[in-house]
Design a protein around this motif. Structure first.
Motif, mmCIF file in Angstrom:
data_model
loop_
_atom_site.group_PDB
_atom_site.id
_atom_site.type_symbol
_atom_site.label_atom_id
_atom_site.label_comp_id
_atom_site.label_asym_id
_atom_site.label_seq_id
_atom_site.Cartn_x
_atom_site.Cartn_y
_atom_site.Cartn_z
ATOM 1 N N GLU A 320 -5.534 0.413 7.906
ATOM 2 C CA GLU A 320 -5.228 -0.988 8.191
ATOM 3 C C GLU A 320 -4.417 -1.608 7.055
ATOM 4 O O GLU A 320 -3.402 -2.277 7.275
ATOM 5 N N ARG A 321 -4.857 -1.376 5.819
ATOM 6 C CA ARG A 321 -4.193 -1.952 4.665
ATOM 7 C C ARG A 321 -2.790 -1.372 4.472
ATOM 8 O O ARG A 321 -1.833 -2.106 4.188
ATOM 9 N N ILE A 322 -2.662 -0.074 4.642
ATOM 10 C CA ILE A 322 -1.374 0.559 4.378
ATOM 11 C C ILE A 322 -0.322 0.109 5.398
ATOM 12 O O ILE A 322 0.845 -0.113 5.051
ATOM 13 N N ASP A 323 -0.724 -0.093 6.655
ATOM 14 C CA ASP A 323 0.221 -0.606 7.649
ATOM 15 C C ASP A 323 0.591 -2.060 7.352
ATOM 16 O O ASP A 323 1.737 -2.480 7.554
ATOM 17 N N ASP A 324 -0.378 -2.823 6.851
ATOM 18 C CA ASP A 324 -0.099 -4.221 6.517
ATOM 19 C C ASP A 324 0.860 -4.321 5.327
ATOM 20 O O ASP A 324 1.799 -5.126 5.335
ATOM 21 N N VAL A 325 0.639 -3.497 4.307
ATOM 22 C CA VAL A 325 1.563 -3.488 3.163
ATOM 23 C C VAL A 325 2.953 -3.068 3.609
ATOM 24 O O VAL A 325 3.965 -3.641 3.185
ATOM 25 N N TRP A 326 3.010 -2.050 4.457
ATOM 26 C CA TRP A 326 4.295 -1.545 4.973
ATOM 27 C C TRP A 326 5.101 -2.683 5.615
ATOM 28 O O TRP A 326 6.321 -2.779 5.419
ATOM 29 N N GLU A 327 4.409 -3.560 6.346
ATOM 30 C CA GLU A 327 5.094 -4.644 7.054
ATOM 31 C C GLU A 327 5.225 -5.899 6.186
ATOM 32 O O GLU A 327 6.327 -6.423 5.994
ATOM 33 N N THR A 328 4.131 -6.355 5.626
ATOM 34 C CA THR A 328 4.114 -7.648 4.942
ATOM 35 C C THR A 328 4.901 -7.633 3.634
ATOM 36 O O THR A 328 5.571 -8.611 3.296
ATOM 37 N N HIS A 329 4.817 -6.541 2.905
ATOM 38 C CA HIS A 329 5.418 -6.481 1.570
ATOM 39 C C HIS A 329 6.695 -5.638 1.532
ATOM 40 O O HIS A 329 7.083 -5.132 0.486
ATOM 41 N N ARG A 330 7.349 -5.512 2.670
ATOM 42 C CA ARG A 330 8.524 -4.640 2.758
ATOM 43 C C ARG A 330 9.686 -5.116 1.883
ATOM 44 O O ARG A 330 10.535 -4.327 1.486
ATOM 45 N N GLY A 331 9.726 -6.425 1.571
ATOM 46 C CA GLY A 331 10.865 -6.950 0.833
ATOM 47 C C GLY A 331 10.938 -6.511 -0.606
ATOM 48 O O GLY A 331 12.022 -6.453 -1.187
ATOM 49 N N TRP A 332 9.790 -6.214 -1.226
ATOM 50 C CA TRP A 332 9.793 -5.886 -2.659
ATOM 51 C C TRP A 332 9.074 -4.583 -3.005
ATOM 52 O O TRP A 332 9.280 -4.022 -4.080
ATOM 53 N N HIS A 334 9.148 -1.538 -1.544
ATOM 54 C CA HIS A 334 9.779 -0.265 -1.138
ATOM 55 C C HIS A 334 8.921 0.477 -0.116
ATOM 56 O O HIS A 334 8.989 1.697 -0.010
ATOM 57 N N SER A 335 8.127 -0.258 0.620
ATOM 58 C CA SER A 335 7.195 0.367 1.554
ATOM 59 C C SER A 335 7.895 1.089 2.698
ATOM 60 O O SER A 335 7.331 2.025 3.265
ATOM 61 N N GLN A 336 9.115 0.661 3.039
ATOM 62 C CA GLN A 336 9.809 1.258 4.185
ATOM 63 C C GLN A 336 11.008 2.111 3.775
ATOM 64 O O GLN A 336 11.763 2.581 4.633
ATOM 65 N N ASP A 337 11.177 2.317 2.467
ATOM 66 C CA ASP A 337 12.330 3.104 2.002
ATOM 67 C C ASP A 337 12.321 4.517 2.572
ATOM 68 O O ASP A 337 13.362 5.054 2.966
ATOM 69 N N ASN A 338 11.142 5.137 2.587
ATOM 70 C CA ASN A 338 11.031 6.544 3.004
ATOM 71 C C ASN A 338 10.194 6.723 4.254
ATOM 72 O O ASN A 338 10.024 7.846 4.720
ATOM 73 N N THR A 339 9.670 5.628 4.778
ATOM 74 C CA THR A 339 8.712 5.689 5.875
ATOM 75 C C THR A 339 9.153 4.744 6.987
ATOM 76 O O THR A 339 8.728 3.586 7.029
ATOM 77 N N PRO A 340 10.006 5.195 7.896
ATOM 78 C CA PRO A 340 10.549 4.285 8.906
ATOM 79 C C PRO A 340 9.540 3.831 9.953
ATOM 80 O O PRO A 340 9.753 2.809 10.598
ATOM 81 N N GLU A 341 8.458 4.583 10.138
ATOM 82 C CA GLU A 341 7.420 4.186 11.085
ATOM 83 C C GLU A 341 6.190 3.696 10.324
ATOM 84 O O GLU A 341 6.007 4.040 9.144
ATOM 85 N N PRO A 342 5.327 2.911 10.946
ATOM 86 C CA PRO A 342 4.090 2.515 10.269
ATOM 87 C C PRO A 342 3.357 3.747 9.737
ATOM 88 O O PRO A 342 3.248 4.767 10.438
ATOM 89 N N PRO A 343 2.877 3.704 8.507
ATOM 90 C CA PRO A 343 2.289 4.896 7.890
ATOM 91 C C PRO A 343 1.169 5.537 8.703
ATOM 92 O O PRO A 343 1.016 6.763 8.694
ATOM 93 N N SER A 344 0.389 4.730 9.413
ATOM 94 C CA SER A 344 -0.703 5.316 10.186
ATOM 95 C C SER A 344 -0.192 6.271 11.254
ATOM 96 O O SER A 344 -0.935 7.152 11.706
ATOM 97 N N THR A 345 1.066 6.105 11.655
ATOM 98 C CA THR A 345 1.666 7.017 12.637
ATOM 99 C C THR A 345 1.638 8.452 12.131
ATOM 100 O O THR A 345 1.302 9.387 12.870
ATOM 101 N N TYR A 346 1.978 8.629 10.870
ATOM 102 C CA TYR A 346 2.020 9.967 10.286
ATOM 103 C C TYR A 346 0.612 10.514 10.082
ATOM 104 O O TYR A 346 0.377 11.719 10.260
#
Length: 424
Positions: A320-332, A334-346
């Protein structure tokens, strides 16, 4: 009691928390496939396989008096004593010395007998180190097949990473793997599942060893949950990509045992060991977070990871937390630099975790994922549920629908490692 014998399956050897289970619930649990147990290496593993010039410096057992054992910064330091009977088995390798300790060969002993003391092979169940005896102890425990992690080399072979002579260290890794395939597993009819090591200090050598063992049917390799803790490149650097590619290509599962980074969480130098024993799963939390943000699982969609002895109750919040960080904190972040899908997907697609004492995780199974978990026994360590592992399985998840019971008890393990056993 100095050494317990098994006269019947439930001979009062080990206490287990939880209620008794009725016969109908126990009957729902099929023969288990156990993906985290341990080996106390026989004394001859390396001395019988290394070239003659290395036998006096390679890993070998010497008997000596007990010595003092001190926990220093999360690592046990010890030396043999100089007085008393020479009744403790000590591993020697180059200038490294370590005794075989009771907690790693605890099967058959009661909890108050298990102290951090050195022992010898006569004071442990033969199943700790003999394959034929291990199969008998598995029969007692309702286990059809079992994967074992090493003991003396540490959980991913760190001992050889620390070796000074890297030619010798490579030969030691290969000798262990040859023992695992040819001797430990070879005569078991597939019941003892081989888990091999890699030379951690050289990724190209690691690739070669993965492929050498995969060619003879090995589908599991031990790796550090946090290689940076060992002074190695992190998984974020790309250094390990050839290793991950080889594992993905060969269907070799990357198996990371809790504590395989050697460094374990500690709160203070004066905290009792119980603190570290409780919070050690924090390393697995950190490791999985690393993988889910690193892009490794995106770049290698066929790569499979397995966390051993990490339990599962912590997973729902992390996802839950890792998907929220991926989305909420994407601007600073680097949560989506290498992970184009929500992390829980992997996680859902590529990660499996072992458990054996985690009723909370079962209560949250819909969030953990019924297809992302396998069961274990931890035999012969002190945490082990032997000889009651099947009863504990029934107490934990015997109330679930039969297809879910079957998945956790054996079917997920069969799918993960491509085993030839029939599914329940």
């Amino acid at each position: 009691m100095s050494l317990a014998e098994v006269d019947r399956p439930n001979a009062g050897l080990v206490s287990w928390p939880g209620p008794d289970v009725d016969d109908a619930t126990l009957a729902k649990v099929p023969a288990l496939i156990d993906l985290d147990a341990h080996l106390v290496e026989p004394a001859h593993v390396w001395s019988s396989r290394l070239p003659a010039k290395y036998r006096d410096v390679g890993p070998r057992i010497e008997m000596a008096p007990a010595g003092d054992i001190k926990l220093i910064e999360g690592v046990y330091k010890e030396m043999p004593g100089t007085e008393g009977p020479s009744d403790v088995a000590w591993w020697r390798y180059e200038d490294q010395v370590a005794s075989i300790k009771r907690p790693v060969a605890a099967a058959g002993y009661h909890a108050d007998e298990i102290q951090m003391i050195g022992v010898n092979y006569d004071l442990m169940r033969p199943g700790c180190w003999q394959p034929e005896a291990r199969l008998l102890d598995m029969d007692v425990n309702g286990v059809e097949a079992q994967l074992v992690f090493p003991n003396y080399p540490r959980f991913c072979g760190q001992i050889f990473l620390w070796g000074k002579d890297k030619e010798l260290a490579l030969l030691c890794v290969q000798a262990y793997n040859d023992f695992m395939v040819e001797e430990w597993s070879g005569g078991s009819g597939g019941r003892l599942i081989p888990l091999c090591l890699i030379p951690l200090w050289d990724v190209e050598l690691a690739v070669a060893e993965v492929r050498r063992n995969a060619a003879r049917g090995v589908r599991a390799v031990a790796f550090s949950e946090i290689p940076a803790y060992l002074g190695l490149p992190s998984i974020h650097t790309g250094y390990w990509d050839p290793f991950f590619a080889a594992c993905a290509d060969t269907g070799t599962v990357v198996c990371m045992h809790i504590g395989s980074g050697t460094k374990v969480p500690v709160t203070s130098t004066d905290a009792p060991e119980a603190v570290g024993a409780t919070i050690i799963f924090g390393n697995s939390v950190a490791s999985l977070t690393d993988y889910l943000f690193s892009g490794v699982l995106h770049r290698f969609p066929n790569l499979k990871l397995m966390y051993a002895e990490a339990q599962i109750g912590w997973l729902p919040y992390l996802l839950e937390r890792i998907d929220d960080v991926w989305e909420t904190h994407r601007g600073w972040s680097h949560s989506q630099d290498n992970t184009p899908e929500p992390p829980s997907t992997y996680y859902r697609r590529q990660v499996t975790s072992c458990f054996f004492k985690d009723s909370v995780g079962i209560e949250l199974l819909d969030k953990v994922g019924v297809n992302n978990v396998v069961f274990e026994s931890d035999y012969p360590h002190q945490d082990s549920t032997w000889p009651y592992t099947r009863e504990i399985a029934a107490a934990h998840f015997g109330h679930l629908p039969q297809d879910q019971v079957n998945a956790i008890a054996r079917n997920n393990a069969i799918d993960l490692l491509g085993l030839s056993f029939p599914k329940a």
